[in-house]
Design a protein around this motif. Structure first.
Motif, PDB file in Angstrom:
ATOM      1  N   ASN A  17     -36.349  38.714  53.433  1.00  0.00           N
ATOM      2  CA  ASN A  17     -37.606  39.070  52.778  1.00  0.00           C
ATOM      3  C   ASN A  17     -38.121  37.914  51.940  1.00  0.00           C
ATOM      4  O   ASN A  17     -37.343  37.163  51.351  1.00  0.00           O
ATOM      5  CB  ASN A  17     -37.409  40.271  51.848  1.00  0.00           C
ATOM      6  N   SER A  18     -39.439  37.795  51.878  1.00  0.00           N
ATOM      7  CA  SER A  18     -40.065  36.858  50.948  1.00  0.00           C
ATOM      8  C   SER A  18     -41.342  37.505  50.420  1.00  0.00           C
ATOM      9  O   SER A  18     -41.959  38.334  51.086  1.00  0.00           O
ATOM     10  CB  SER A  18     -40.380  35.525  51.628  1.00  0.00           C
ATOM     11  N   SER A  19     -41.715  37.124  49.209  1.00  0.00           N
ATOM     12  CA  SER A  19     -42.890  37.707  48.581  1.00  0.00           C
ATOM     13  C   SER A  19     -43.587  36.641  47.739  1.00  0.00           C
ATOM     14  O   SER A  19     -42.935  35.855  47.054  1.00  0.00           O
ATOM     15  CB  SER A  19     -42.476  38.879  47.696  1.00  0.00           C
ATOM     16  N   LEU A  20     -44.891  36.622  47.819  1.00  0.00           N
ATOM     17  CA  LEU A  20     -45.708  35.714  47.026  1.00  0.00           C
ATOM     18  C   LEU A  20     -46.652  36.568  46.192  1.00  0.00           C
ATOM     19  O   LEU A  20     -47.387  37.403  46.737  1.00  0.00           O
ATOM     20  CB  LEU A  20     -46.491  34.771  47.945  1.00  0.00           C
ATOM     21  N   ASP A  49     -46.372  39.810  51.377  1.00  0.00           N
ATOM     22  CA  ASP A  49     -44.962  40.133  51.628  1.00  0.00           C
ATOM     23  C   ASP A  49     -44.644  39.900  53.100  1.00  0.00           C
ATOM     24  O   ASP A  49     -45.419  40.289  53.974  1.00  0.00           O
ATOM     25  CB  ASP A  49     -44.664  41.593  51.295  1.00  0.00           C
ATOM     26  N   THR A  50     -43.500  39.281  53.354  1.00  0.00           N
ATOM     27  CA  THR A  50     -43.065  38.996  54.719  1.00  0.00           C
ATOM     28  C   THR A  50     -41.602  39.366  54.865  1.00  0.00           C
ATOM     29  O   THR A  50     -40.804  39.140  53.956  1.00  0.00           O
ATOM     30  CB  THR A  50     -43.245  37.500  55.047  1.00  0.00           C
ATOM     31  N   GLN A  61     -45.451  41.761  58.080  1.00  0.00           N
ATOM     32  CA  GLN A  61     -46.203  41.114  57.010  1.00  0.00           C
ATOM     33  C   GLN A  61     -47.288  42.052  56.502  1.00  0.00           C
ATOM     34  O   GLN A  61     -48.006  42.684  57.289  1.00  0.00           O
ATOM     35  CB  GLN A  61     -46.834  39.822  57.518  1.00  0.00           C
TER      36      GLN A  61
END
Length: 108
Positions: A17-20, A49-50, A61
């Motif tokens: 997971n990744s989030s900006l 969010d990905t 996404q």
């Protein structure tokens, strides 16, 4: 799992997971409705969010924004927070609106 998606739909043993996020203040109105409600601030949070699922090379996404307000009930000194979240799913083009307190949502 990105915001707006349920983890029960994507139950895999390994997910990256990744989030900006970018949060900024919108206004400081200092609204007072008698002794019942005091609203000192409105904030906006933009997000992306990905999630990557390596088992089947699936990329999930979502993007959107959250509109928050801080408020005090009955002149209490502890601030509360509430708001609305607008979510766009880039995989299927669906949109969803949720509240940020109880996570009740409307999909369209």
């Amino acid at each position: 799992v990105p915001r707006g998606l349920t983890s029960s739909d994507y139950n895999f043993p390994l997910v990256f997971n990744s989030s900006l996020n970018y949060m900024l203040p919108l206004a400081y109105p200092d609204w007072n409705i008698g002794n019942f409600l005091y609203i000192p601030r409105f904030r906006l949070n933009c997000f992306l969010d990905t999630a990557f699922i390596p088992i089947n090379s699936l990329i999930l996404q979502t993007t959107g924004f959250e509109l928050y307000t801080d408020f005090h009930l009955f002149n209490h000194f502890i601030p509360l927070q509430g708001g609305i979240r607008f979510i766009y799913n880039t995989n299927d083009g669906s949109m969803r609106i949720e509240d940020t307190a109880f996570m009740l949502g409307i999909s369209f």
